[in-house]
Design an enzyme around this catalytic site. Structure first.
Site, mmCIF file in Angstrom:
data_model
loop_
_atom_site.group_PDB
_atom_site.id
_atom_site.type_symbol
_atom_site.label_atom_id
_atom_site.label_comp_id
_atom_site.label_asym_id
_atom_site.label_seq_id
_atom_site.Cartn_x
_atom_site.Cartn_y
_atom_site.Cartn_z
ATOM 1 N N ARG A 278 -7.179 42.129 -29.983
ATOM 2 C CA ARG A 278 -6.757 41.328 -31.135
ATOM 3 C C ARG A 278 -5.647 42.050 -31.886
ATOM 4 O O ARG A 278 -5.750 43.246 -32.153
ATOM 5 C CB ARG A 278 -7.935 41.047 -32.070
ATOM 6 C CG ARG A 278 -9.045 40.258 -31.380
ATOM 7 C CD ARG A 278 -10.184 39.905 -32.297
ATOM 8 N NE ARG A 278 -11.255 39.272 -31.556
ATOM 9 C CZ ARG A 278 -12.413 38.876 -32.089
ATOM 10 N NH1 ARG A 278 -12.628 39.042 -33.387
ATOM 11 N NH2 ARG A 278 -13.349 38.313 -31.343
ATOM 12 N N ARG A 293 -12.075 48.005 -37.515
ATOM 13 C CA ARG A 293 -11.099 46.965 -37.188
ATOM 14 C C ARG A 293 -10.080 47.533 -36.206
ATOM 15 O O ARG A 293 -9.144 48.224 -36.582
ATOM 16 C CB ARG A 293 -10.412 46.456 -38.457
ATOM 17 C CG ARG A 293 -9.673 45.139 -38.284
ATOM 18 C CD ARG A 293 -9.126 44.642 -39.617
ATOM 19 N NE ARG A 293 -10.190 44.393 -40.576
ATOM 20 C CZ ARG A 293 -10.888 43.257 -40.653
ATOM 21 N NH1 ARG A 293 -10.624 42.271 -39.814
ATOM 22 N NH2 ARG A 293 -11.837 43.114 -41.567
ATOM 23 N N SER A 368 -21.290 37.427 -35.240
ATOM 24 C CA SER A 368 -21.069 36.109 -35.836
ATOM 25 C C SER A 368 -21.478 35.079 -34.799
ATOM 26 O O SER A 368 -20.963 35.081 -33.677
ATOM 27 C CB SER A 368 -19.589 35.942 -36.209
ATOM 28 O OG SER A 368 -19.386 34.798 -37.000
ATOM 29 N N ARG A 406 -18.975 48.550 -33.223
ATOM 30 C CA ARG A 406 -19.622 48.525 -34.543
ATOM 31 C C ARG A 406 -21.088 48.940 -34.442
ATOM 32 O O ARG A 406 -21.640 49.516 -35.384
ATOM 33 C CB ARG A 406 -19.473 47.155 -35.178
ATOM 34 C CG ARG A 406 -18.020 46.840 -35.542
ATOM 35 C CD ARG A 406 -17.879 45.667 -36.480
ATOM 36 N NE ARG A 406 -16.477 45.437 -36.812
ATOM 37 C CZ ARG A 406 -16.045 44.606 -37.750
ATOM 38 N NH1 ARG A 406 -16.921 43.920 -38.473
ATOM 39 N NH2 ARG A 406 -14.753 44.456 -37.986
#
Length: 440
Positions: A278, A293, A368, A406
């Site tokens: 990303r 991130r 998520s 994470r």
């Protein structure tokens, strides 16, 4: 993609629902849509009238020829020819209008399901529950917590080497850190496949633009992607645009693209461990320290393809499947129901799992899980044959089970000891030669 018949039937309600989403995601050019729809209706009505007129005139031609009235028949045939030309022009214009309507819809996000809280941003999210190994709140460590950067560097977490090789937001791992990272991914895959019924998959890491369109990353979010080849370069005009995957949700969901499944094939449960790439467009200055991130990170993804009647329950199940990983790793977390302004582009309802990080004294997202309803299925042309024998859209769901990097951060910070050692959770020890500690 939204159902265009819904917009035609009740545009005001759709616009009201979209206005609850976060700007500028919630964008529908209502004036352009209304103008195109008006022209489409007028053209279709006129087309039907011309077709009926052409059929009537063609019938007259046959009757006149049977009576020997060829001159009059020729005049009417000329009218039929004119109508044919007009019909062809109308058909071409209708194709253009339909394409423009589809292009408008490609930029419009999904509609929130009933029960999703209305809010402008993450402050409107609602906590559903929280869990911790020894109660509902994280237990204090009893000493000043270090963050994962300080804990990980003596164990092989090398941010300088990552930056040297690739630039900012890349990480290099060696020794204990590399082993822990691999062990976490293997553990997650085993839980999802052996306990939760997912089929493990190995997927490409580079995909076409069409594949990314199917799950909603293109055309709206191209800036968030890394292009492996944007197409048409070096004079090769027919070269296909290719991109690195931002998540294996893309590849796993696309396995049903352009298919009509049997109802007995549902639900499909798929999982894969892949790197994710990303560009983190728009995140300058955010989470610059550590692994939170990154441009490249690993994730074990969960995808379900379900019957429309069962997607709501599938969301609850998938949330529980992600929670199971956190509980086995003895990591405190909370489950958040995202509000309308914080959901992703394709989601109709989303549950975020936020793990507690003592080094940041905060909860941070680690998974998520989203129900996309038929939004992706329409883009994918993914359907199933229902009990009535008719084709119906499948529902698609996706979620992290979990983000590996994470999870590594959370294990380091939550299981740190005052002397710098890291206690390895019991469930993870079989993947690390039954070690109990990581020692600097």
């Amino acid at each position: 993609m939204l159902d265009i018949t819904l917009l035609r039937r009740d545009l005001d309600s759709v616009v009201a629902a979209l206005n609850q989403r976060k700007s500028p995601q919630a964008f529908l050019d209502v004036a352009a849509f209304t103008a195109l729809e008006s022209e489409r209706k007028t053209l279709q009505t006129r087309t039907e009238e011309m077709q009926a007129q052409r059929n009537a005139l063609s019938k007259q031609v046959g009757q006149l020829k049977a009576k020997g009235e060829h001159a009059q028949a020729d005049q009417i045939m000329a009218q039929v020819g004119d109508l044919k030309t007009q019909l062809e022009q109308s058909a071409l214009r209708l194709d253009v209008i339909q394409t423009e309507l589809q292009t408008l819809l490609h930029a419009v996000p999904n509609l929130p399901l009933q029960g999703v809280p209305v809010g402008a941003d993450e402050t409107g999210n609602v906590e559903l529950r929280r869990w911790a190994p020894k109660g509902q709140n994280p237990e204090p460590l009893g000493f000043e917590a270090k963050d994962h950067v300080s804990l990980g560097e003596p164990l092989g977490l090398d941010f300088e080497m990552g930056a040297k090789l690739s630039g900012a937001r890349f990480t290099f791992m060696r020794g204990p850190m590399a082993r822990l990272h691999r062990a976490l991914a293997q553990f997650m895959l085993d839980v999802q496949t052996q306990e939760h019924g997912y089929t493990e998959c190995y997927t490409p890491y580079i995909v076409s633009a069409q594949t990314l369109f199917g799950t909603g990353q293109l055309p709206k979010f191209e800036a968030d992607l890394f292009a492996a080849n944007k197409g048409g370069q070096d004079g090769a005009e027919d070269r296909q645009a290719l991109y690195l995957i931002p998540t294996s949700e893309v590849t796993l969901t696309n396995v049903v693209r352009d298919q009509i499944l049997a109802e007995s094939e549902l639900p499909m449960r798929l999982t894969a461990h892949t790197p994710c790439f990303r560009s983190e467009a728009g995140s300058a200055g955010r989470d610059t320290r550590g692994m939170i991130r990154q441009h490249q990170f690993d994730k074990v993804e969960m995808v379900q393809i379900t019957h429309p009647d069962h997607s709501a329950q599938a969301l609850e199940d998938m949330t529980a499947h992600a929670e199971a990983i956190l509980q086995k790793l003895e990591l405190p977390y909370r489950v958040m129901l995202l509000c309308t302004g914080d959901m992703g582009f394709g989601a109709a309802r989303t549950h975020d799992l936020e793990v507690w990080l003592p080094g940041q004294n905060a909860y941070r997202e680690i998974s998520s899980v989203s129900n996309c309803g038929a939004f992706q299925a329409r883009r994918l042309m993914a359907r199933f044959k229902n009990a009535q024998g008719k084709n119906d859209w499948v529902h698609t769901l996706n979620g992290s089970g979990l983000a590996v990097g994470r999870a590594l951060v959370a294990v380091l910070e939550n299981h740190q000891q005052a002397d710098g050692r890291i206690r390895i959770p019991q469930a993870l020890r079989p993947y690390l030669n039954h070690q109990e500690w990581l020692v600097p």
